[in-house]
Design an enzyme around this catalytic site. Structure first.
Site, short mmCIF file in Angstrom:
data_model
loop_
_atom_site.label_atom_id
_atom_site.label_comp_id
_atom_site.label_asym_id
_atom_site.label_seq_id
_atom_site.Cartn_x
_atom_site.Cartn_y
_atom_site.Cartn_z
N PHE A 247 74.63 34.28 57.73
CA PHE A 247 73.66 34.80 57.28
C PHE A 247 73.93 34.85 56.19
O PHE A 247 72.54 35.43 54.76
CB PHE A 247 72.96 35.18 58.02
CG PHE A 247 72.09 34.68 59.18
CD1 PHE A 247 71.83 33.85 59.98
CD2 PHE A 247 72.30 35.80 60.54
CE1 PHE A 247 72.15 33.28 60.90
CE2 PHE A 247 72.56 34.94 61.81
CZ PHE A 247 72.31 33.79 62.21
N ARG A 595 70.30 12.87 54.72
CA ARG A 595 70.35 13.13 55.57
C ARG A 595 70.53 13.49 56.24
O ARG A 595 71.74 14.31 56.10
CB ARG A 595 71.25 11.67 55.64
CG ARG A 595 72.55 10.97 56.47
CD ARG A 595 72.93 9.43 56.86
NE ARG A 595 71.96 8.61 56.23
CZ ARG A 595 71.76 7.83 54.88
NH1 ARG A 595 73.19 7.30 54.54
NH2 ARG A 595 70.82 6.83 54.75
N PRO A 599 70.75 14.92 64.33
CA PRO A 599 69.44 15.36 64.89
C PRO A 599 69.61 16.52 65.88
O PRO A 599 68.67 17.16 65.81
CB PRO A 599 68.69 13.83 65.63
CG PRO A 599 69.82 13.25 65.17
CD PRO A 599 70.90 13.39 65.18
N THR A 601 71.54 19.41 67.27
CA THR A 601 71.72 20.74 66.30
C THR A 601 71.15 20.67 64.32
O THR A 601 70.66 21.88 64.85
CB THR A 601 73.00 20.82 65.59
OG1 THR A 601 73.70 19.48 64.35
CG2 THR A 601 74.04 20.37 66.81
N GLU A 671 68.99 26.78 54.86
CA GLU A 671 67.73 27.84 54.56
C GLU A 671 66.51 27.18 54.18
O GLU A 671 66.08 27.70 54.27
CB GLU A 671 68.86 28.40 53.33
CG GLU A 671 69.53 29.37 53.13
CD GLU A 671 71.20 29.15 52.18
OE1 GLU A 671 71.35 30.30 52.02
OE2 GLU A 671 71.63 28.45 52.22
#
Lengths: 711, 185
Positions: A247, A595, A599, A601, A671
């Protein structure tokens, strides 16, 4: 073999865009995946950091003799005996290294929790007891940790963007506006708290340094360590295979440097792991912010004036700015437009990047102010944003390389059931709960940075991809497998992606939502060239055929444009004004974010960002005690992050938005999930209660203090 | 080897016996990770606040960081490494894998062990703070998402994979994970 490869491609459906479980998934669910502190080393010694107990002053003495006599203790490193480090170099991200990582170089203490010594012992128990027994004498000096908006010593700081942008006359436009919003918003100090504490094991072998680490970029860490210790970069190797979250906090920090020093001193491997409490001063944090927003609009909601001024703190040893005002430079235009990021230097630990630096706190303030403006104008908050959707960069004047914000709002409003919303606050009840809904816009820069990769064809028809990428939980390893498979024209099962090793050559870090895009670019370039070579019918020798790529030139040739992901966030909350409890009941985020490679993850990662927003809106707050200069309750009992019970069944989805200039069409999704979502929750709390919470978190005490709706 | 500060102990872990000398200060977590190379059990906070070190002690959830190794003698310890049968994953593991019930993976072993404990506690009729009818004769409450979230709240996931974790636990419960968990315990 090569013939089979080319024949297969003609009919193969793309792997990018299909839901795939993680390639390292079995390792992660069986406990076989080894993280940095878990790799065995023969002769391993354990280091334990000793941190200062004063917030400012000098170390006058350390009673190391008593500690050296304790069982199992091998060494104590401090400013008197540690090797000198070079700190005068630009780090990978263009900034100088945070002086916090240059441990034991002098006797000054710039904040509470500053590393003053490392105790090394045969076992971790011995090291810990000795470290806690080490008596350090200080000459304390008065400290100043007081973060307030009126600081006369605050100054503008550029960081990754100019500190100040300005066009038009704000005061004149405000005076000419039918509606004005002028409000101050504050966000507290926040801490990353990845679940895996920072850990590193350093090992010297015949003049070569190897570090097994938990980081967001092996290239970054290897470069900084080589510079700090004045080593040939070729003599340093950093490996970081599995990373338990980052993070923004997992760059070069005190523990790696201390471990390298101790390993050289003792001639054996040394591991240093931060404790959870140490992470609160050594791992960086997000600065608190005070933000003043002034908006002026015509009666129909069109913005005439937008001013966003943000203040954050930094330490006395390092300049880092939380650029909260940057988000206004992308989101909304106005005849007069002014943004400003300033800092004040305090006796606190150095802040650093934390998920959506700038955008997370900045969008809370700006999107709360937009909500206030909608109320003042009597406009629906979605409609207000559609009316002010920028056509060109408000500051740059450049065109957007895709801006489907309005489509996100339309799709989100439809799915959330926004139409027909009663705008009046404080009028919906469900038993003891007041109900409300809120919305906000989101954006985050879509960037790419130069990277290198190699792809090797093996005689058996399999391929190995090597790139110094980091999978900090994003699913990068799996995404790169899919991208490589398509570029090679083979099934993903025939591609093995190896990451997390500086020996694979320079590559971008996992940060700035740029990792997967930057790495995919490099991997695809190498894979396509390899595929062309194989198509010519080359025989694959036993050692394979390897092609190397470097995207520096291609990325440098990108035309200037405003490149961003966008999104629309929706939230429904329930508020009990007699207990102060706020519960998020549902959330929906719709994103236009390039793109989507995987999908399965991607949804998880976007939801993770939205959960960070719940956490930031309602829970997270590091409280600094003015008297000691340190944090109160610096652990996971004192610093609250969202738990299972705080998170309802929230949804994230996306609309088609491939980046026109990216080889795979990626923009980056690490993010944007958090951006705007904090304001959506806060705006929903206003809608539920009629109270505008401009100070985060919206904790029970603050809800109680606000009282019940007037109605 | 036994002295005033250390003892030789025998631990029963995943159906195997391990005899080793330990410093009396050694936690069960450090014994697993540092002494027995069972590093699947994770250290997130080392003070009982995050749940990453959750193991099953005699079939019940426990945080290994708040348990001294010497106090675990004579108890059956099940760690993440002891759940699969060869290549066949435990139903909870399988559900986490298929539904992406993780991101970085560091809290995952604790989440999975905790989920197995939850399913057993639920099957035994133990109520939670969100159970409506807590009378013993009421039996197990419906295993709703709300029940799972409440019972799993001792396990933090900073990546924010909670939605998928709850989906995984829900699926594992539906797939009869409780029965196979009893076989493990």
């Amino acid at each position: 073999m090569t013939t089979a490869t080319t024949t297969e491609t003609a009919t193969r459906a793309p792997s990018v865009g299909t839901a795939r479980t993680r390639v390292e998934g079995v390792e992660k669910v069986t406990g076989a995946a080894r993280y940095a502190g878990e790799i065995p080393f023969a002769g391993l010694a354990h280091g334990w950091l000793v941190l200062s107990t004063v917030a400012r002053g000098r170390i006058s003495a350390l009673d190391t003799d008593a500690v050296l006599a304790m069982p199992g203790v091998l060494a104590v490193l401090d400013h008197r005996n540690a090797p000198r480090l070079n700190t005068d170099f630009p780090s990978m991200l263009g900034m100088r290294p945070d002086a916090t990582c240059a441990v034991f170089q002098h006797d000054r203490v710039p904040h509470l929790g500053w590393p003053v010594a490392l105790v090394v012992a045969e076992t971790s128990e011995q090291a810990r007891e000795a470290a806690e027994s080490l008596v350090v004498h200080y000459e304390p000096e008065p400290h100043d940790t007081d973060f307030t908006s009126g600081r006369p010593d605050a100054y503008p700081l550029d960081g990754f963007m100019p500190a100040v942008t300005e066009k038009g006359d704000i005061d004149a436009e405000l005076a000419a506006s039918a509606v004005v919003v002028d409000a101050e918003y504050t966000t507290p100090e926040e801490h990353h708290n990845p679940m895996e504490p920072h850990a590193a094991t350093a090992h010297w072998d015949d003049g070569r340094l190897e570090v097994v680490d938990s980081n967001q970029g092996a290239t970054w860490v290897v470069g900084d360590l080589a510079n700090l210790f004045s080593l040939d970069p070729a003599a340093v190797r950093v490996r970081s295979e599995h990373v338990g979250g980052g993070f923004g906090s997992k760059g070069v920090r005190a523990h790696q440097v201390a471990a390298v020093m101790a390993a050289r001193e003792l001639g054996r491997p040394v591991r240093v792991v931060m404790t959870r409490r140490q992470m609160f001063t050594l791992a960086g944090h997000r600065s608190p912010t005070v933000q003043r927003i002034r908006l002026g609009a015509d009666a129909d909601g069109r913005l005439r004036a937008l001013e966003h001024r943000a203040l954050s703190h930094t330490s006395t040893v390092y300049e880092f700015v939380e650029p909260s005002a940057g988000v206004a430079r992308v989101m909304y235009d106005a005849d007069a437009h002014r943004t400003e990021n300033r800092v004040v230097r305090l006796d606190v630990p150095s802040p650093t990047f934390m998920r959506a630096p700038g955008e997370a706190p900045g969008s809370f303030a700006l999107e709360s102010a937009l909500d206030e403006l909608a109320v003042e104008c009597g406009l629906d908050p979605v409609e207000l944003r559609l009316r002010n959707d920028a056509v060109r960069g408000p500051v740059s004047g450049l065109p957007f390389a895709g801006r489907r914000l309005a489509d996100c709002f339309r799709e989100g409003a439809r799915r959330f059931g926004w139409a027909g919303r009663d705008p009046r606050p404080g009028v919906r009840r469900d038993g003891r709960w007041l109900l409300g809904t809120g919305t906000a816009a989101a954006s985050f820069p879509a960037g790419a940075a130069p990277s290198t990769a190699t792809v090797t064809a093996h005689p058996d028809g399999d391929f190995t991809v090597r790139i110094a990428a980091a999978d900090i939980g994003t699913g990068a390893r799996t995404a790169l497998t899919l991208v490589s498979a398509d570029a090679l024209g083979v099934a993903p099962e025939r591609v093995r992606v190896r990451i997390g090793d500086s020996a694979f050559g320079p590559a971008m870090i996992a940060g700035g939502s740029m990792g997967t895009r930057s790495w995919s670019w490099a991997v695809k370039a190498a894979a396509e060239e390899l595929r062309e070579r194989l198509a010519l019918g080359a025989d694959v020798p036993a050692e394979g055929i390897t092609v190397r790529s470097d995207t520096t030139a291609a990325i440098g040739a990108l035309a200037a444009a405003e490149r961003h992901s966008f999104g629309a966030q929706f939230a429904e909350v329930a508020v009990d004004v007699t207990t102060g409890e706020v519960r998020v009941r549902r959330m929906l985020g719709i994103f236009a974010a390039g793109r989507i490679v995987n999908p399965l993850t991607a949804r998880n990662q976007l939801l993770g960002g939205m959960i960070w927003a719940i956490s930031m809106a309602l829970h997270e707050e590091a409280l600094r005690d003015r008297a000691s200069g340190g944090l109160v309750g610096a652990d996971l009992a004192g610093y609250h992050v969202a738990t299972h019970a705080d998170v309802p069944r929230i949804e994230a989805d996306w609309i088609e938005d491939p980046d026109p200039d990216d080889p795979v069409g990626i923009k980056g999704i690490g993010e944007i999930g958090i951006v705007g979502a904090v304001a959506a929750v806060a705006n929903a709390v206003w809608h539920a209660t009629g109270t505008r919470h401009r100070r985060l978190p919206i904790s029970p005490d603050r809800v109680l203090a606000a009282g019940a709706p007037d109605a | 080897m036994a002295s005033s500060t250390s003892s030789v102990i025998t631990l029963h872990i995943n159906g195997e016996k391990f005899t080793l000398p330990v410093d009396h200060r050694t936690t069960l977590l450090d014994a697993l990770r540092e002494r027995l190379t069972l590093t699947g059990t994770k250290k997130g906070c080392d003070q009982g606040q995050c749940g990453a070190c959750t193991v099953l002690l005699d079939g019940r959830r426990a945080v290994a960081c708040l348990q001294l190794a010497v106090a675990a003698e004579g108890r059956e310890v099940t760690t993440i490494e002891g759940l699969a049968e060869g290549d066949r994953l435990h139903p909870v593991q399988q559900a986490f894998l298929e539904l992406d019930g993780y991101q970085c993976g560091y809290c995952t072993p604790g989440q999975i062990c905790s989920a197995i404990g939850v399913l057993r506690e639920h099957a035994e009729g133990r109520p939670s703070a969100v159970t409506d009818d807590i009378r013993p004769e009421a039996g197990p409450p419906p295993l709703t998402a709300e029940e799972i979230r409440e019972r799993m709240s001792g396990n933090l996931c900073r990546c924010g994979a909670y939605v998928a974790i709850v989906e995984a636990v829900t699926r594992a419960a539906a797939d009869g994970a409780t029965e196979s968990e009893e076989a493990v315990a």
